[in-house]
Write an enzyme that holds these catalytic residues in place. Structure first.
Site, mmCIF file in Angstrom:
data_model
loop_
_atom_site.group_PDB
_atom_site.id
_atom_site.type_symbol
_atom_site.label_atom_id
_atom_site.label_comp_id
_atom_site.label_asym_id
_atom_site.label_seq_id
_atom_site.Cartn_x
_atom_site.Cartn_y
_atom_site.Cartn_z
ATOM 1 N N SER B 96 0.867 -1.181 0.000
ATOM 2 C CA SER B 96 0.000 0.000 0.000
ATOM 3 C C SER B 96 0.895 1.219 0.000
ATOM 4 O O SER B 96 1.528 1.544 1.012
ATOM 5 C CB SER B 96 -0.883 -0.002 1.245
ATOM 6 O OG SER B 96 -1.821 -1.045 1.169
ATOM 7 N N LYS B 171 -7.313 2.034 -2.265
ATOM 8 C CA LYS B 171 -6.815 1.735 -0.911
ATOM 9 C C LYS B 171 -6.778 3.004 -0.050
ATOM 10 O O LYS B 171 -7.134 2.958 1.131
ATOM 11 C CB LYS B 171 -5.420 1.097 -0.995
ATOM 12 C CG LYS B 171 -4.808 0.715 0.350
ATOM 13 C CD LYS B 171 -5.532 -0.445 1.030
ATOM 14 C CE LYS B 171 -5.084 -0.665 2.471
ATOM 15 N NZ LYS B 171 -3.866 -1.425 2.626
ATOM 16 N N LYS B 239 1.027 5.475 8.276
ATOM 17 C CA LYS B 239 1.741 5.496 6.999
ATOM 18 C C LYS B 239 0.759 5.725 5.855
ATOM 19 O O LYS B 239 0.960 6.585 4.994
ATOM 20 C CB LYS B 239 2.487 4.159 6.837
ATOM 21 C CG LYS B 239 3.285 4.003 5.563
ATOM 22 C CD LYS B 239 2.538 3.243 4.482
ATOM 23 C CE LYS B 239 2.278 1.792 4.870
ATOM 24 N NZ LYS B 239 1.624 1.069 3.730
#
Lengths: 294, 294
Positions: B96, B171, B239
């Site tokens: 990701s 995502k 993140k």
């Protein structure tokens, strides 16, 4: 069968009252605006002239009003229901109001031996019509059992949450989550669209995973259509959000996300969008990012 | 059957690689830390000495790494996979990362005739083990068809979102919604608890309505238990959120809710909670309101 009083025949109250009639209950109604009253009168319902007048004629009084001040006025104000209700009678307030107000009213009624439960609903006009509302009840267990069938005539998911006021506490929790869930759907999908990815494809990829929600499922298609017909208006959601923030402030609970989304809704309302569905939160995001989802 | 390279045998990567082995794929792996490598080596998997070394031996190279810089390093750095891949080979990056980074890498690989698709996943360790991840794919349609079976060995919900980079766009949208949905569940239920209403009763009353979400359903029970074992860590979610905010900023999209929840998570991480599950966002709220859910 007991006679049921019903005060507040608005967008939600009218179909709820009609569902009671369909279930065979004998209704006495009161409403400030007369259009709904005449419609119900044609169905053989007795029309009263004041909340007190309704109260005198019934065993159970249901109220379905916009907010706390209206509930106080109808129950405790001049010609209020309290002057017509005798000991042992039951008030079921199905309005969405502050649980602090609910408790205050209940304690005043209790001094006259009048019982009360709060039973706010969720599901909007469509489910009010279908009789499939979710009903969140704050009541003594015995009262909940006694009036379960009555409530079930209006809803398909009738839950005892806890003591008086708990129904509205559940409703506040509900409305905070709904507002923020709708807002973040707007926020996140607008990023996706700005990345030049088809929002429908993103929806397909994520809606069954951890990002999935009933807000996403029911509001995303409307956002894609630009269809912001209510449903549930921004104006009404603002009212609930203000009750949430007042309750939170009085208990020193911090609700930064709810506060932020309330501000977005207030800006939308000051831009003339009060009567739009709450999925129109998308329009706030489209404005601040100068970019449209579709 | 084609040989598959797999780089990145972490919490997610290892079970994904094992599922490929179980499906009969012939694997060559590389990982910086050696514990996972040895475990897979015992299952008859070939171990390579560098990303370039893996790349030379395979037809398809899968990467599952923490973030963009690691993917760049492994694919394009010293002894990077690019030096081992020949024309027509395929890189599937399942990490990701920022879709901006994905597109940059893809364009560099494309100059050598190397194809690439991005296929980030959601579902966490449990679904990685079960092989039931959601996989969001950015790819040419033809590539998606060709590698659908390979991806299906790791996930049960494999969706083509759009062109290269679209997987990571989906995502980002997903992670923004998940973070905010978890946060508002914490925020709203803490108000309910402070009102002295049992959170479980509120949950029962609202979870099937418009406030219902997969985040509510999967995280609320953990919050009630005070069980913040990951799952998916706050560190990893931060993140993703930083990638979201960077992408949004570069496109001038405003994401105030995502930004706010990112700040909550950063405070938790600076308080030493980095390794907790993201449902530990609750702990931030408990701290600012000096009140615990349970």
């Amino acid at each position: 069968m007991k006679r049921i009083g019903f005060i507040g025949l608005g967008i939600m109250g009218k179909p709820m009252a009609i569902n009671l009639i369909k279930s065979g209950y004998d209704l006495v109604v009161y409403n400030r605006s007369q259009a709904s009253v005449q419609e119900l009168s044609k169905q053989g319902v007795e029309v009263a002239f004041s909340p007190m007048d309704v109260a005198k004629k019934v065993d159970v009084l249901i109220t379905m009003l916009p907010n706390g001040p209206e509930v106080k006025e109808v129950l405790l104000g001049d010609n209020g229901a309290i002057y017509g209700l005798s000991k042992g009678k039951m008030v079921i307030d199905m309005s969405s109001i502050s649980p602090v107000t609910t408790k205050k009213i209940a304690s005043i009624l209790a001094k006259k031996g009048i019982r009360m439960m709060d039973a706010p609903v969720s599901g909007g006009e469509t489910r009010a019509i279908d009789g499939t509302l979710s009903i969140m009840v704050g009541a003594y267990k015995e009262d909940f059992s006694n009036y379960y069938d009555l409530l079930s005539a209006m809803g398909s998911n009738v839950t005892l949450v806890g003591e008086i006021g708990s129904g509205n506490v559940a409703k506040l929790v509900n409305q905070s989550i709904v507002a923020v869930n709708i807002a973040v759907v707007s926020e996140a999908f607008l990023l996706g669209a700005k990345c030049e990815v088809n929002p429908e494809s993103i929806y397909e990829a994520i809606h069954s995973g951890l990002a999935g929600s009933n807000a996403l499922q029911s509001k995303f298609p409307l956002m894609m259509e630009g269809n912001f017909e209510p449903g549930f208006t921004l104006e009404l959601h603002r009212k609930d959000l203000k009750n949430i923030l007042e309750t939170a402030q009085s208990l020193d609970v911090k609700m930064p996300l709810t506060k932020m989304v309330t501000e977005f809704i207030e800006k939308l309302i000051s831009d003339g969008e009060a009567d739009k569905d709450h999925s129109a939160i998308l329009k706030y995001y489209e404005k601040i990012s100068s970019f449209n989802l579709v």
